[in-house]
Design a protein around this motif. Structure first.
Motif, mmCIF file in Angstrom:
data_model
loop_
_atom_site.group_PDB
_atom_site.id
_atom_site.type_symbol
_atom_site.label_atom_id
_atom_site.label_comp_id
_atom_site.label_asym_id
_atom_site.label_seq_id
_atom_site.Cartn_x
_atom_site.Cartn_y
_atom_site.Cartn_z
ATOM 1 N N PHE A 173 -1.515 -8.499 -8.799
ATOM 2 C CA PHE A 173 -0.797 -9.664 -8.303
ATOM 3 C C PHE A 173 -1.452 -10.193 -7.026
ATOM 4 O O PHE A 173 -1.991 -9.420 -6.231
ATOM 5 N N GLY A 222 2.137 -17.838 -11.070
ATOM 6 C CA GLY A 222 3.336 -17.468 -10.357
ATOM 7 C C GLY A 222 4.079 -18.707 -9.906
ATOM 8 O O GLY A 222 4.074 -19.739 -10.576
ATOM 9 N N GLN A 267 1.958 -14.764 2.182
ATOM 10 C CA GLN A 267 3.125 -14.477 3.012
ATOM 11 C C GLN A 267 3.090 -15.366 4.235
ATOM 12 O O GLN A 267 2.143 -15.327 5.021
ATOM 13 N N LEU A 308 4.600 -15.485 -5.020
ATOM 14 C CA LEU A 308 3.609 -15.087 -6.011
ATOM 15 C C LEU A 308 2.729 -16.269 -6.395
ATOM 16 O O LEU A 308 3.224 -17.328 -6.783
ATOM 17 N N PHE A 328 -0.533 -13.639 -11.369
ATOM 18 C CA PHE A 328 -0.650 -12.236 -11.681
ATOM 19 C C PHE A 328 -1.389 -12.047 -12.998
ATOM 20 O O PHE A 328 -1.553 -12.989 -13.780
ATOM 21 N N TYR A 331 -0.195 -12.573 -3.733
ATOM 22 C CA TYR A 331 0.873 -13.247 -3.011
ATOM 23 C C TYR A 331 0.297 -13.892 -1.750
ATOM 24 O O TYR A 331 -0.720 -13.462 -1.224
ATOM 25 N N GLN A 359 5.349 -2.012 -7.099
ATOM 26 C CA GLN A 359 4.053 -2.605 -6.794
ATOM 27 C C GLN A 359 3.525 -1.962 -5.510
ATOM 28 O O GLN A 359 4.275 -1.721 -4.564
ATOM 29 N N HIS A 360 2.230 -1.698 -5.501
ATOM 30 C CA HIS A 360 1.566 -1.127 -4.336
ATOM 31 C C HIS A 360 0.676 -2.197 -3.733
ATOM 32 O O HIS A 360 -0.102 -2.835 -4.452
ATOM 33 N N PHE A 361 0.762 -2.355 -2.415
ATOM 34 C CA PHE A 361 0.099 -3.471 -1.754
ATOM 35 C C PHE A 361 -1.139 -3.047 -0.979
ATOM 36 O O PHE A 361 -1.210 -1.933 -0.433
ATOM 37 N N GLY A 362 -2.098 -3.960 -0.909
ATOM 38 C CA GLY A 362 -3.207 -3.822 0.008
ATOM 39 C C GLY A 362 -2.794 -4.225 1.414
ATOM 40 O O GLY A 362 -1.669 -4.681 1.636
ATOM 41 N N ASP A 363 -3.700 -4.073 2.384
ATOM 42 C CA ASP A 363 -3.395 -4.349 3.780
ATOM 43 C C ASP A 363 -3.369 -5.835 4.110
ATOM 44 O O ASP A 363 -2.972 -6.207 5.209
ATOM 45 N N GLY A 398 8.689 -15.659 3.301
ATOM 46 C CA GLY A 398 8.542 -14.404 2.593
ATOM 47 C C GLY A 398 7.280 -14.369 1.745
ATOM 48 O O GLY A 398 6.354 -15.154 1.935
ATOM 49 N N LEU A 399 7.253 -13.440 0.789
ATOM 50 C CA LEU A 399 6.121 -13.327 -0.128
ATOM 51 C C LEU A 399 6.353 -14.244 -1.323
ATOM 52 O O LEU A 399 7.421 -14.217 -1.939
ATOM 53 N N LEU A 428 -1.793 -11.202 0.213
ATOM 54 C CA LEU A 428 -1.572 -9.809 -0.152
ATOM 55 C C LEU A 428 -1.815 -9.606 -1.639
ATOM 56 O O LEU A 428 -1.310 -10.364 -2.466
ATOM 57 N N ARG A 481 -10.067 -8.090 6.173
ATOM 58 C CA ARG A 481 -8.782 -8.172 6.877
ATOM 59 C C ARG A 481 -8.590 -9.555 7.493
ATOM 60 O O ARG A 481 -7.487 -10.077 7.537
#
Lengths: 114, 110
Positions: free
Chosen positions: A33, A58, A37, A45, A48, A35, A103-107, A42-43, A90, A9
């Motif tokens: 992917f 990206g 931030q 890329l 990927f 990214y 897309q599903h993101f990690g923490d 913003g995010l 991310l 983290r």
């Protein structure tokens, strides 16, 4: 539920170090992917991958590389860390190509380069 | 390339309705996503539009007009927990890559 796990983290490294950020997903997704931030930007890329050993640049790949040796794992590498790479990183994954699959993101990993 | 614009910040009152706009200029288009991101947490998927019109999902709805390059996210019956950033993202013609707007930080006040 999809689980995307990032190895750390919070991470603090020094300028010039080689830094590895790891990401693992448990849903057999083809696409992964990386990214970064930053406030106001913003995010964005970095890289990927749509398959094992495949990668595409990206928007901001400079200073980074990636590795995808196994389908579930996608690593981001900072070859020689610099202070302007201090950021939130991310990882995300998604299945298939196109369609409504999000897309599903990690923490996220908050990386500080001193 | 893609250019995506959203307001930086919005404030609304608990119980009210708020509309967050997103405009895009793209070389290709294959769908638009909305994500919610609470401070210090991962973005989570809210909605997806690929055809013109309104998609409703509980208190949240999302609208798309491809001819105008425009979408909005509508949040009804606002709750304090809706205070978060809302990210608009456009998928390119290739179908895998997303380009994100800068996000809209929504503050819900009592």
């Amino acid at each position: 539920d999809v689980k995307v796990t990032q190895s750390s983290r919070y991470l603090v490294k020094r300028t010039g170090e080689k830094v590895f950020l790891e990401c693992v997903q448990d849903m057999d997704h083809e696409n992964m992917f990386w990214y970064r931030q930053d406030p106001g930007l913003g995010l964005r890329l970095i890289y990927f991958s749509y398959d094992v050993k495949m990668k595409e640049k990206g928007d901001i790949p400079e200073g980074y590389s990636v590795s995808r040796e196994k389908k579930e794992r996608f690593s981001l590498i900072l070859e020689s860390a610099s202070t302007n790479q201090t950021s939130m990183y991310l990882c995300a994954s998604s299945g298939g190509s196109g369609g409504s699959q999000p897309q599903h993101f990690g923490d996220g990993t908050r990386l500080s380069i001193l | 390339g893609q250019n995506i614009d959203q307001p930086t910040e919005m404030t609304a009152t608990e119980g009210a309705i708020v509309q967050i706009n997103c405009t895009y200029q793209t070389s290709g288009f294959n769908g638009l996503f909305w994500y919610q991101q609470h401070a210090g947490e991962a973005p989570t998927f809210l909605s997806y539009n690929v055809l013109d019109g309104l998609e409703e999902k509980g208190r949240f709805s999302s609208f798309l007009s491809r001819s105008k390059g425009y979408s909005y996210l509508l949040l009804k019956e606002l709750q304090m927990k809706d205070s978060a950033s809302y990210l608009c993202a456009v998928r390119d013609h290739a179908g895998n890559m997303l380009t994100f707007g800068g996000g809209t930080r929504l503050m819900v006040k009592p």
